[in-house]
Design a protein around this motif. Structure first.
Motif, short mmCIF file in Angstrom:
data_model
loop_
_atom_site.label_atom_id
_atom_site.label_comp_id
_atom_site.label_asym_id
_atom_site.label_seq_id
_atom_site.Cartn_x
_atom_site.Cartn_y
_atom_site.Cartn_z
N LEU A 184 0.81 -1.22 0.00
CA LEU A 184 0.00 0.00 0.00
C LEU A 184 0.84 1.27 0.00
N THR A 185 2.16 1.12 -0.16
CA THR A 185 3.04 2.29 -0.10
C THR A 185 2.94 3.17 -1.33
N GLY A 186 2.42 2.63 -2.42
CA GLY A 186 2.38 3.39 -3.66
C GLY A 186 3.55 3.08 -4.57
N SER A 187 4.53 2.35 -4.05
CA SER A 187 5.68 1.94 -4.85
C SER A 187 5.30 0.70 -5.65
N ARG A 188 5.42 0.77 -6.96
CA ARG A 188 5.06 -0.36 -7.81
C ARG A 188 5.95 -1.57 -7.54
N ALA A 189 7.25 -1.30 -7.35
CA ALA A 189 8.19 -2.40 -7.11
C ALA A 189 7.86 -3.13 -5.81
N LEU A 190 7.60 -2.36 -4.75
CA LEU A 190 7.26 -2.97 -3.46
C LEU A 190 5.93 -3.69 -3.52
N SER A 191 4.98 -3.10 -4.22
CA SER A 191 3.66 -3.72 -4.36
C SER A 191 3.76 -5.06 -5.08
N ARG A 211 -1.27 6.61 13.25
CA ARG A 211 -2.17 7.47 14.02
C ARG A 211 -3.62 7.47 13.52
N ILE A 212 -3.81 7.27 12.24
CA ILE A 212 -5.15 7.43 11.66
C ILE A 212 -5.74 6.13 11.14
N ILE A 213 -5.05 5.48 10.22
CA ILE A 213 -5.63 4.37 9.47
C ILE A 213 -5.70 3.07 10.27
N LEU A 214 -4.55 2.61 10.79
CA LEU A 214 -4.52 1.31 11.46
C LEU A 214 -5.43 1.22 12.68
N MET A 260 1.22 14.68 7.25
CA MET A 260 1.68 13.43 7.87
C MET A 260 2.41 12.57 6.84
N THR A 261 3.44 11.88 7.30
CA THR A 261 4.14 10.92 6.45
C THR A 261 3.31 9.65 6.36
N TYR A 262 3.75 8.72 5.49
CA TYR A 262 3.04 7.45 5.33
C TYR A 262 2.98 6.70 6.67
N GLY A 263 4.10 6.65 7.36
CA GLY A 263 4.15 5.95 8.64
C GLY A 263 3.25 6.59 9.68
N GLN A 264 3.23 7.91 9.71
CA GLN A 264 2.38 8.62 10.67
C GLN A 264 0.90 8.41 10.36
N ARG A 265 0.54 8.44 9.07
CA ARG A 265 -0.86 8.21 8.69
C ARG A 265 -1.33 6.83 9.14
N MET A 266 -0.48 5.84 8.89
CA MET A 266 -0.85 4.48 9.25
C MET A 266 -0.96 4.31 10.76
N LYS A 268 -11.20 6.71 1.85
CA LYS A 268 -10.02 7.37 1.29
C LYS A 268 -9.89 8.81 1.79
N GLY A 269 -10.99 9.39 2.21
CA GLY A 269 -10.94 10.75 2.74
C GLY A 269 -10.06 10.87 3.97
N GLN A 270 -9.98 9.77 4.74
CA GLN A 270 -9.12 9.77 5.92
C GLN A 270 -7.65 9.95 5.52
N THR A 271 -7.26 9.24 4.46
CA THR A 271 -5.89 9.35 3.96
C THR A 271 -5.63 10.74 3.40
N ASP A 272 -6.57 11.24 2.62
CA ASP A 272 -6.40 12.56 2.02
C ASP A 272 -6.27 13.65 3.10
N ALA A 273 -7.09 13.51 4.15
CA ALA A 273 -7.06 14.52 5.21
C ALA A 273 -5.74 14.48 5.97
N SER A 274 -5.26 13.29 6.27
CA SER A 274 -4.00 13.17 7.01
C SER A 274 -2.83 13.62 6.14
N THR A 275 -2.91 13.37 4.83
CA THR A 275 -1.87 13.83 3.92
C THR A 275 -1.86 15.35 3.87
N ALA A 276 -3.04 15.95 3.85
CA ALA A 276 -3.15 17.42 3.81
C ALA A 276 -2.57 18.05 5.07
N LEU A 277 -2.57 17.30 6.16
CA LEU A 277 -2.00 17.81 7.42
C LEU A 277 -0.49 17.64 7.47
#
Length: 220
Positions: free
Chosen positions: A46-53, A137-140, A129-135, A118-127
């Motif tokens: 879920l990182t967005g990296s094609r290689a990792l995915s 504090r918000i998503i997980l 937050m890094t990927y790790g912080q989003r996961m 997806k709005g949760q991710t968009d909102a945390s990104t707008a604030l």
């Protein structure tokens, strides 16, 4: 000769008990390791990296589609030939069970995260937050409630999967049962006892899983 000779169970109870302890031990450590593996594999998809995915997807597809017995036998017998390293039955059993469970846990964790709006991710990104912080504090925290029932169900399956370790001579419950049956010539009593022990162990866990599923539905 009695139709069902209970003395076979009573006289060999220490072997059944030791086998059950080994089964519980491998269940606990492989579930714990599988959850860690599943979390890592699920998140890198879920990182967005094609290689990792792609890497995560390849792992999942390999270990979900090869039978666990084949994985255990390959690690114990074939891997030492390729790697030139000795693999004990402990490490073969632990690695095989953990890698196999990790693939299923990864899919549960990935689906749980993707179920969050997806709005949760968009909102945390707008604030900012890094990927790790989003996961973290918000998503997980939100996804975890939804993941509990399938994780519990998969863990119950994992406990039953430990019976395959008997094929690489790990002295689990099924291995001990086979040993007792070999010299008592009373397979009916022996394997009935194994079934009863798994029922006593897993029925409460199954009811707990259903209860957690009901609670999870209520808090959505």
């Amino acid at each position: 000769m009695h139709l069902f000779d209970l003395s076979v169970i009573i006289q060999n109870w220490p072997l059944f008990w030791n086998g059950l302890l080994v089964t519980l031990f491998y269940s606990a450590i492989s579930i714990a390791a599988g959850l860690v593996i599943g979390l890592v594999i699920g998140l890198i998809q879920l990182t967005g990296s094609r290689a990792l995915s792609i890497l995560g997807r390849v792992y999942v597809e390999i270990f979900r589609n090869i039978p666990l017995l084949v994985i255990l036998l390959w690690i114990y017998y074939a891997f030492p030939i390729f790697a030139g390293l000795a693999v004990t039955k402990f490490w073969a059993g632990f690695a095989g069970l953990s890698l196999y469970a990790g693939a299923f846990y990864a899919e549960i964790l990935r689906a749980g995260v993707q179920s969050i709006d997806k709005g949760q991710t968009d909102a945390s990104t707008a604030l900012g937050m890094t990927y790790g912080q989003r996961m973290r504090r918000i998503i997980l925290p939100q996804a975890f409630r939804r993941m509990i029932p399938p994780l519990a169900g998969q863990s119950i399956i994992q406990i039953k999967n430990t019976t395959l370790m008997s094929m690489i001579t790990v002295p689990d419950l099924l291995y001990q049962a086979s040993y007792v049956s070999s010299f008592t010539y009373r397979p009916m009593e022996v394997y009935t006892m194994v079934g009863v022990m798994f029922l006593v162990l897993l029925v409460p866990l199954t009811f707990l899983s259903r209860k957690l599923e009901t609670i999870s539905e209520r808090v959505k």
